[in-house]
Design a protein around this motif. Structure first.
Motif, mmCIF file in Angstrom:
data_model
loop_
_atom_site.group_PDB
_atom_site.id
_atom_site.type_symbol
_atom_site.label_atom_id
_atom_site.label_comp_id
_atom_site.label_asym_id
_atom_site.label_seq_id
_atom_site.Cartn_x
_atom_site.Cartn_y
_atom_site.Cartn_z
ATOM 1 N N VAL A 4 0.869 -1.171 0.000
ATOM 2 C CA VAL A 4 0.000 0.000 0.000
ATOM 3 C C VAL A 4 0.908 1.223 0.000
ATOM 4 O O VAL A 4 1.668 1.433 0.938
ATOM 5 C CB VAL A 4 -0.906 0.020 1.248
ATOM 6 C CG1 VAL A 4 -1.841 1.228 1.193
ATOM 7 C CG2 VAL A 4 -1.681 -1.278 1.374
ATOM 8 N N GLN A 5 0.839 1.985 -1.103
ATOM 9 C CA GLN A 5 1.783 3.097 -1.240
ATOM 10 C C GLN A 5 1.105 4.446 -1.411
ATOM 11 O O GLN A 5 0.045 4.562 -2.034
ATOM 12 C CB GLN A 5 2.704 2.862 -2.446
ATOM 13 C CG GLN A 5 3.690 1.724 -2.227
ATOM 14 C CD GLN A 5 4.841 1.764 -3.215
ATOM 15 O OE1 GLN A 5 4.668 2.187 -4.360
ATOM 16 N NE2 GLN A 5 6.008 1.305 -2.784
ATOM 17 N N TYR A 6 1.766 5.453 -0.864
ATOM 18 C CA TYR A 6 1.463 6.845 -1.165
ATOM 19 C C TYR A 6 2.453 7.224 -2.255
ATOM 20 O O TYR A 6 3.656 7.255 -2.032
ATOM 21 C CB TYR A 6 1.665 7.702 0.085
ATOM 22 C CG TYR A 6 1.410 9.179 -0.131
ATOM 23 C CD1 TYR A 6 0.273 9.629 -0.783
ATOM 24 C CD2 TYR A 6 2.309 10.131 0.350
ATOM 25 C CE1 TYR A 6 0.035 10.982 -0.962
ATOM 26 C CE2 TYR A 6 2.072 11.491 0.172
ATOM 27 C CZ TYR A 6 0.931 11.903 -0.488
ATOM 28 O OH TYR A 6 0.709 13.254 -0.666
ATOM 29 N N ARG A 7 1.939 7.456 -3.484
ATOM 30 C CA ARG A 7 2.839 7.521 -4.635
ATOM 31 C C ARG A 7 3.102 8.931 -5.142
ATOM 32 O O ARG A 7 4.169 9.198 -5.691
ATOM 33 C CB ARG A 7 2.295 6.647 -5.776
ATOM 34 C CG ARG A 7 2.265 5.167 -5.382
ATOM 35 C CD ARG A 7 1.835 4.262 -6.528
ATOM 36 N NE ARG A 7 2.709 4.381 -7.686
ATOM 37 C CZ ARG A 7 3.876 3.766 -7.794
ATOM 38 N NH1 ARG A 7 4.333 3.003 -6.817
ATOM 39 N NH2 ARG A 7 4.595 3.926 -8.879
ATOM 40 N N ALA A 8 2.128 9.796 -5.020
ATOM 41 C CA ALA A 8 2.327 11.166 -5.527
ATOM 42 C C ALA A 8 1.584 12.125 -4.622
ATOM 43 O O ALA A 8 0.515 11.792 -4.104
ATOM 44 C CB ALA A 8 1.802 11.271 -6.962
ATOM 45 N N VAL A 9 2.159 13.316 -4.428
ATOM 46 C CA VAL A 9 1.571 14.296 -3.512
ATOM 47 C C VAL A 9 0.126 14.600 -3.916
ATOM 48 O O VAL A 9 -0.156 14.871 -5.081
ATOM 49 C CB VAL A 9 2.416 15.591 -3.502
ATOM 50 C CG1 VAL A 9 1.721 16.687 -2.707
ATOM 51 C CG2 VAL A 9 3.787 15.301 -2.908
ATOM 52 N N PRO A 48 1.987 19.710 1.563
ATOM 53 C CA PRO A 48 2.463 20.111 0.233
ATOM 54 C C PRO A 48 3.828 19.485 -0.052
ATOM 55 O O PRO A 48 4.512 19.046 0.881
ATOM 56 C CB PRO A 48 2.580 21.635 0.346
ATOM 57 C CG PRO A 48 2.720 21.916 1.802
ATOM 58 C CD PRO A 48 2.010 20.813 2.535
ATOM 59 N N VAL A 49 4.202 19.444 -1.330
ATOM 60 C CA VAL A 49 5.404 18.715 -1.747
ATOM 61 C C VAL A 49 6.649 19.186 -0.994
ATOM 62 O O VAL A 49 7.496 18.381 -0.605
ATOM 63 C CB VAL A 49 5.585 18.779 -3.284
ATOM 64 C CG1 VAL A 49 5.844 20.201 -3.775
ATOM 65 C CG2 VAL A 49 6.688 17.849 -3.745
ATOM 66 N N GLU A 50 6.756 20.511 -0.741
ATOM 67 C CA GLU A 50 7.974 21.033 -0.098
ATOM 68 C C GLU A 50 8.056 20.661 1.380
ATOM 69 O O GLU A 50 9.132 20.734 1.978
ATOM 70 C CB GLU A 50 8.086 22.558 -0.284
ATOM 71 C CG GLU A 50 6.966 23.383 0.321
ATOM 72 C CD GLU A 50 5.726 23.497 -0.582
ATOM 73 O OE1 GLU A 50 5.642 22.777 -1.605
ATOM 74 O OE2 GLU A 50 4.835 24.299 -0.239
ATOM 75 N N LEU A 56 9.028 9.925 -2.532
ATOM 76 C CA LEU A 56 7.885 9.067 -2.858
ATOM 77 C C LEU A 56 8.284 8.211 -4.056
ATOM 78 O O LEU A 56 9.165 8.591 -4.799
ATOM 79 C CB LEU A 56 6.662 9.925 -3.196
ATOM 80 C CG LEU A 56 6.174 10.838 -2.060
ATOM 81 C CD1 LEU A 56 4.965 11.654 -2.515
ATOM 82 C CD2 LEU A 56 5.822 10.031 -0.820
ATOM 83 N N PRO A 57 7.668 7.064 -4.290
ATOM 84 C CA PRO A 57 6.577 6.483 -3.502
ATOM 85 C C PRO A 57 7.041 5.927 -2.151
ATOM 86 O O PRO A 57 8.205 5.576 -1.984
ATOM 87 C CB PRO A 57 6.066 5.352 -4.407
ATOM 88 C CG PRO A 57 7.217 4.991 -5.277
ATOM 89 C CD PRO A 57 8.013 6.241 -5.458
ATOM 90 N N GLY A 118 7.153 3.516 7.165
ATOM 91 C CA GLY A 118 5.826 4.062 6.846
ATOM 92 C C GLY A 118 5.784 5.572 6.882
ATOM 93 O O GLY A 118 4.788 6.185 6.507
ATOM 94 N N LEU A 119 6.857 6.195 7.344
ATOM 95 C CA LEU A 119 6.936 7.663 7.388
ATOM 96 C C LEU A 119 8.269 8.104 6.782
ATOM 97 O O LEU A 119 8.915 9.024 7.258
ATOM 98 C CB LEU A 119 6.789 8.163 8.838
ATOM 99 C CG LEU A 119 5.407 7.965 9.473
ATOM 100 C CD1 LEU A 119 5.448 8.207 10.982
ATOM 101 C CD2 LEU A 119 4.366 8.893 8.827
ATOM 102 N N GLY A 120 8.695 7.395 5.747
ATOM 103 C CA GLY A 120 9.950 7.718 5.068
ATOM 104 C C GLY A 120 10.668 6.455 4.624
ATOM 105 O O GLY A 120 11.128 6.361 3.499
ATOM 106 N N ALA A 121 10.775 5.475 5.528
ATOM 107 C CA ALA A 121 11.288 4.147 5.150
ATOM 108 C C ALA A 121 10.091 3.268 4.772
ATOM 109 O O ALA A 121 8.974 3.537 5.218
ATOM 110 C CB ALA A 121 12.052 3.536 6.320
ATOM 111 N N PRO A 122 10.315 2.214 3.953
ATOM 112 C CA PRO A 122 9.179 1.355 3.583
ATOM 113 C C PRO A 122 8.508 0.764 4.831
ATOM 114 O O PRO A 122 9.177 0.234 5.706
ATOM 115 C CB PRO A 122 9.835 0.260 2.731
ATOM 116 C CG PRO A 122 11.111 0.880 2.226
ATOM 117 C CD PRO A 122 11.574 1.804 3.319
#
Ligand SMILES: [Zn+2]
Ligand SMILES: [Zn+2]
Length: 346
Positions: A4-9, A48-50, A56-57, A118-122
């Motif tokens: 389960v991934q968060y892939r794009a902002v 936001p992206v910044e 990501l992902p 889950g907050l930066g590492a897989p």
């Protein structure tokens, strides 16, 4: 394997296929049995992206439990087959905070780009995950991983917040718990188990207030403009000695400030972007305001011990890995009573 991934902002989480991970030197491969769904993921996914400090992902899931599946070269201290929970706030293991077990406050994590899973590492929302060091695993023993995986955050974080205020949680005191969701419904149980305080629970949802009463809140109050007055009425005008705000949004931090007693502790745990201002005349005399983050490794062991003794029971709803995006939707809509847990079958 699926993940389960968060892939794009700005996009919703997706279930995708990624390569099976292999443990490198010092790392542990975990077969994940359960992964909790936390509201802070939604906060991260609305940045936001910044403001996102990692690439990501990202495979989500910072509450993880599983079975040790393989050891990288040099790993000692755990064995294949051990049932474990993952201590999430990874640090460097060397600095003075890490030496005290406070990896949640590691002085070098940002510099070394060490992120929690889950907050930066897989993270844990996949059938397998890499844990960077055996010290980040805590034995589960015979605890059910599905019912207890949320304790790695939804238990540890309130436990740490409560320990900060234990001297004020004496008989006759009042603790206000704002937000009776994943963390809040565990906080109520921990307060009842660890202290003699009277617990007043707040939420915007009647369903969540019903859960709050079921798990031990003495009083429940709808979280709105009238809540501080209601809390004053329930405390003989005094206010609450301890206010734990698990939402942390501007409306709730206002309630927290207005509900505090003289010499109270206000602890803002939720990531809702609110703040409590401090200065003469803004708060009752000698009120302390703090915003902790997660907890220590030792505290996770203590929380699991409380669970082993029957002192805390997380209310969980389970979802398959394919249903994870639905779990996030339901969480976002305030429809999860307790904690959603993903079961990522291999
Ligand atoms: Zn969380
Ligand atoms: Zn450190």
């Amino acid at each position: 394997m699926k993940a389960v991934q968060y892939r794009a902002v700005g996009s919703a989480p997706e279930v995708v296929t990624v390569p099976d991970p292999e443990p490198g030197p010092g790392q542990v491969l975990l077969q994940v049995t359960a992964a909790g769904v936390c509201h802070s993921d939604i906060a991260v996914m609305s940045l936001p992206v910044e403001a996102i400090g990692f690439p990501l992902p990202l495979t989500l899931g910072h509450e993880g439990a599983g079975t040790v599946a393989a050891l990288g070269p040099g790993v000692v201290g755990v064995n294949v087959g051990d049932p474990v929970a993952v201590y999430g706030p990874w640090g460097c293991g060397v600095c003075i905070k890490c030496a005290a077990g406070k990896e949640n406050y590691c002085l070098r994590a940002a510099e070394l780009k060490i992120f929690p899973p889950g907050l930066g590492a897989p993270g844990a929302m996949a059938p397998y995950m890499i844990v960077d060091d055996a010290r980040h695993l805590v034995p589960l023993g015979d605890l059910d991983p599905v019912r207890n995986v949320p304790l790695t955050d939804a238990g540890l974080t309130p436990y740490h917040a409560i320990t900060l205020s234990l001297p004020k949680l004496v008989p006759g005191s009042t603790a206000v718990v704002i937000g009776s969701g994943g963390l809040g419904h565990v906080a109520i149980q921990l307060l009842r188990r660890m202290t003699a305080t009277r617990v007043i629970a707040l939420d915007v949802s009647e369903d969540k207030l019903a859960l709050a009463r079921q798990v031990g809140a003495h009083e429940t109050v709808l979280s709105n403009d009238g809540a501080p007055e209601r809390i004053r009425a329930l405390t003989g005008g005094r206010g609450a000695e301890v206010v734990l705000d698990f939402v942390g949004a501007p409306p709730t931090t206002s309630i927290a400030a207005a509900a505090a007693a003289i010499e109270a502790d206000i602890t803002v745990v939720g990531l809702g972007g609110g703040a409590v201002s401090v200065g003469f005349g803004t708060l009752p005399y000698e009120t302390t305001v703090t915003s902790p983050y997660w907890g220590t490794r030792a505290e996770l062991i203590e929380v699991l011990d409380i669970a082993r003794g029957g002192g805390v029971e997380v209310h969980v709803e389970t979802y398959t890995i394919d249903e994870a995006p639905l779990a996030y939707e339901r969480l976002h809509a305030g429809k999860i009573n307790g904690r959603a847990v993903i079961l990522p079958d291999p």
